[in-house]
Design a protein around this motif. Structure first.
Motif: not given
Length: 914
Positions: A571-576, A579
């Motif tokens: 996971n890299f983040g929902e805002k990336k 994602q």
């Protein structure tokens, strides 16, 4: 007395036999009652009527008295009225309607309907702007009306039965069925007919003056038509014309005929197929594709065509299509060519015969779900597509394999289920001219049986999952050459065998996450012929002597595997933008063991010394192989991977992330032979593939990594490459293929390229795409070179401010690297391109070409041009370079009715007969 006399006179008139009816009888009785009052008063109870003597019948009985019952006699049923009743004005009900008004003139006997008028009377229907019906003269008139701009609109549409006429005006008699029609328009099959004046003689005969006959959709302003001064039309049967000449763009041409006959029918009709003149450098002048078409029935037909060349070459073709609704469909083509090159007596004189048989048959799946029959046959001379004088199909000419299959399968719905199939197959290498056939192959199987579990029970665990089945495979296999095809020697060399197999397997889970499968397989093979090796003192060689008779061998093996599935997410983040990346791994370890079957091996004398030095098995060369002498004890390793990403969707209205496949598969596999003395580890095989650019680009790659080193003679040795001063693995081979297909049509394809009945190139053994050009059957040039789109739809997409140019492009790139013996070379590096574009809705241009970077040259190239001339089609295709240099030009009417009106000129490639 006067009243009594009047009564006698009325009775004489009324009681004539031909005028008697119930009304007259009642009226006469009233008058008789009134006229006989005095007689009743004088005679009291005597109820008789006196009749004058001159009117009494001459009989022996007393004629002075006649009873009332004798006077009032029943009417004679055989008598007929000589006076015909007056006929009514209308013989049937009239149904009518109009938008503006309906006017009835009783004095003139006229019915007028105005604006979108409709009239339904007897067996005809009439729609027009204005309709006037004179029901006294039994005549109907219909015509157009003017709109607000003064233009005539609402042309009459007259329909009687299945015949439809659309004139400017019409005058029709409902009794005689005759009519006069001005500027009538009628459609008969594919022909559109417009007549200046039409006389309708009856329901089945029309006479037309100055008729225009065309296949154009625009009958009022056709791009071409045939002007017939006199025409006789029998709807649904025939069209007969007098002096007729061709008019193109309203310009009369000298092309004409004194008379013509056009058969009209909803069913297929037989007729002649006119040949096309042509010429070639090696065969001379020719007439090609002439013959006859036979419409044998509604379910099948036959076309017989032939070619003749001035140097003596000739060809024959038989083409038949058949179909039965909801049952099956297919077609059969048989082609034969006797080809002669040069002239007899010249050193380059050559003569060959070529043939080709094609049969395609498909069964409707709903016709019989338990039995299926299909056929896909393409066999013949190995050089047919390379040397045929009537085929232009480079894709098929470059194909090295012809294949056929005819199969019948049936399912028996028993418990357990039983399946059987009979298949005849054919595989032919056009380069080596080797033919492999199975006539036939029989396959039978009994569905899986679970002896330790009931039918409805959930099968869990090692015991309940134990299952076995029975399979039978029998073949009659023939291997021969093209020159021996269907000759006695071909059948003498046939090999016959039967293979029985009983696989036993089970599966279960251990430690909750590991799936285990284990099983064994028992094989029994029957042969009708074995061999014996004997030393031949005459030739000083070892001969294989055929021993005919039944013989068999039996083998068995064991195998098992264990595997699991591992999921991992980064996971890299929902805002990336990216994602998350999901990685799925499926590792597995397998084990297989096959014992030695040395008991089936014998020895033979290789040099005539009498010493049996070498071993062999009498089952060598069998269809199902021979039993192995050595022990096989292998462990296999494999790992498959998939990579998938979640990315932020560009559409801001969507709340869920978009899934993107990074790698469809990335596989690693190798094995370890525990019984081998050396080189126990097999090369590591790596393969993978993915799709890019919205699934329009397919990328596939593979590589072989060898852990062992090579000696000075480039032979593999029992030493790891890393121990020999190299890397961990040595790249021995690799390849990559990239296919990119995209177009402006959003991936829609109106024609099915994968259907062999529709794609002649695929049926001939070529490719579905046009990377090697489009397949052309020179016997039918009316078919488009392109994946044709409806021209009217294409025109709607083009406006003054925005013009959409439909196009499609296909790219195929292939790269192969070889380094198995330190050659370190690229053996194949080529790029193939195929593209088509619609410059206008009616102009199409296409190209197929490529470049070979290894040979440093342009590969097969074809240029295609096509012009849609509405009812006509014009095309030009050109192969400028290579062994298939040729060109072809065609212009002709697209309709099958007038398909013989064409100009077909081409230069064939100069093919040498070998």
């Amino acid at each position: 007395m006067a009243r009594q006399k009047l009564s006698h006179i009325f009775t004489k008139i009324v009681f004539k036999p031909l005028r008697t009816n119930l009304f007259h009888i009642v009226l006469s009785a009233i008058f008789l009652t009134l006229g006989s009052a005095e007689a009743y008063s004088q005679e009291g109870k005597n109820k008789t009527t006196t009749i004058p003597a001159e009117k009494q019948p001459s009989t022996k009985k007393d004629s002075t008295k006649v009873s009332l019952s004798e006077i009032i006699k029943p009417a004679d049923s055989t008598a007929q009225d000589t006076l015909k009743p007056k006929k009514t004005f209308l013989e049937s009900k009239v149904k009518r309607k109009a938008v503006d008004y309906e006017k009835m003139d009783q004095k003139k006997k006229l019915l007028t309907l105005y604006n979108q008028a409709e009239l339904y009377y007897q067996d005809f229907e009439l729609k027009a702007g204005i309709i006037v019906m004179d029901y006294e003269k039994n005549e109907v008139y219909a015509g157009r009306i003017k709109d607000s701009l003064g233009n005539y609109t609402q042309r009459p549409v007259f329909k009687q039965g299945s015949n439809v006429i659309e004139p400017d005006s019409i005058r029709f008699n409902t009794v005689t069925k005759k009519a006069l029609v001005w500027n009538s328009r009628s459609t008969q099959g594919e022909l559109n007919i417009k007549g200046e004046i039409t006389k309708k003689e009856n329901d089945s005969v029309y006479f037309i003056k100055n008729a225009r006959i065309t296949t154009s959709k625009n009958i009022d302003d056709p791009e071409y038509y045939f002007l017939a001064r006199k025409l006789k039309l029998v709807p649904g049967k025939k069209v007969v014309v007098g002096l007729t000449n061709m008019v193109i763009a309203d310009v009369p041409t000298p092309l004409g005929i004194p008379f013509a006959f056009f058969p009209m029918s909803n069913k297929g009709t037989s007729g002649l197929i006119l040949p096309s003149p042509n010429d070639s450098n090696r065969q001379g002048f020719s007439l090609q594709n002439g013959g006859i078409y036979l419409a044998l029935s509604d379910n099948y037909d036959l076309a017989v065509m032939g070619d003749y060349y001035t140097n003596g070459s000739y060809a024959m073709r038989f083409e038949s299509s058949y179909a039965k609704r909801y049952k099956f469909r297919g077609n059969l083509n048989v082609r034969f060519e006797n080809q002669i090159e040069s002239e007899r007596g010249f050193p380059d004189y050559a003569k060959t015969t070529q043939y080709n048989i094609q049969w395609s048959h498909t069964q409707d799946p709903k016709s019989n779900p338990n039995s299926r029959f299909s056929a896909s046959v393409n066999l013949g001379s190995s050089k047919y597509y390379q040397q045929s004088l009537n085929q232009s199909n480079v894709g098929s000419a470059l194909n090295n394999t012809l294949s056929s299959s005819v199969s019948f399968s049936k399912t028996f719905n028993t418990v357990p289920q039983v399946n059987m199939s009979i298949t005849a197959t054919h595989s032919q290498n056009t380069q080596t001219e080797t033919i492999n056939m199975t006539l036939p192959t029989f396959q039978g199987s009994v569905d899986r049986i679970f002896p330790f579990a009931s039918e409805d029970e959930i099968k869990k665990g090692f015991i309940k999952n134990i299952n076995f089945q029975y399979n039978l495979n029998a073949q009659n296999q023939i291997t021969t050459k093209d020159s021996l095809f269907f000759k006695p020697q071909m059948f003498r060399d046939a090999r016959v065998g039967f293979q029985h197999s009983i696989p036993i397997s089970t599966n279960f889970k251990i430690f909750k996450y590991f799936s285990v499968s284990a099983g064994g397989n028992y094989n029994e093979v029957w042969y009708m012929k074995t061999i014996e090796k004997r030393f031949n003192e005459a030739t000083q060689k070892v001969d294989n002597v055929d021993i005919r008779g039944f013989d068999a061998f039996r083998t068995y093996n064991f195998s098992s595997s264990i595997g699991t599935t591992i999921y991992g997410t980064f996971n890299f983040g929902e805002k990336k933008k990216i994602q998350a990346i999901r990685h799925v791994m499926r590792p597995s370890v397998s084990y297989s063991y096959t014992p030695s079957f040395a008991k089936y091996y014998d020895t033979y004398d290789p040099d005539g010394s009498g010493t049996m030095l070498k071993e062999y098995t009498r089952f060598e060369g069998g269809i199902y192989g021979a039993p192995g002498k050595g022990v096989s004890n292998n462990i296999g390793f494999s790992l498959s991977n998939t990579f998938e990403a979640k990315v932020t969707d560009k559409d801001s209205t969507k709340t869920e992330p978009k899934k993107v496949m990074l790698l469809n598969n990335l596989n690693f596999s190798t094995s370890y032979d525990m019984t081998a003395d050396s080189l126990k580890l097999a090369p590591l095989r790596v393969s993978g593939g993915t799709t890019l650019l919205e699934d329009k680009m397919n990328v596939n790659f593979a590589a072989t990594l060898d852990p062992y080193a090579l000696d000075n003679a480039n032979r593999r040795i029992d030493m790891f490459n890393i121990d020999n001063g190299g890397s961990l693995f040595r790249l021995s081979s690799a390849n990559i293929t990239i296919n990119y297909s995209f177009s402006s049509k959003d991936g829609t394809d109106e024609n099915d390229r994968s259907d062999p009945l529709k794609n002649q190139g695929l049926r001939n053994g070529g490719r579905e795409d046009d990377l090697f050009g489009t397949a052309r059957d020179l016997g039918d040039s009316r078919q488009s070179q392109f994946n044709d789109e409806d021209t009217e739809k294409a025109e709607k997409r083009t406006t003054f401010y925005k013009a959409l140019l439909p196009w499609d492009l296909r790219l195929a790139y292939s790269l192969t690297y070889s380094n198995s013996t330190r050659q370190n070379e690229i053996t194949n590096n080529s790029l193939m391109v195929s593209g088509n574009i619609d410059l206008t809705p009616r102009w199409k241009v296409g190209i197929s070409t490529g470049y070979d970077f290894v040979q440093d040259g342009v590969t097969f190239t074809q240029l295609r041009f096509e012009r849609d001339l509405l009812s006509w089609r014009m095309d030009f295709n050109w192969i400028p370079i290579g062994d298939y240099t040729s060109w072809g030009f065609f212009i002709g009417i697209k309709s099958s009715v007038l398909s013989d009106i064409k100009w077909d000129k081409r230069k064939q490639p100069d093919k040498r007969l070998r």
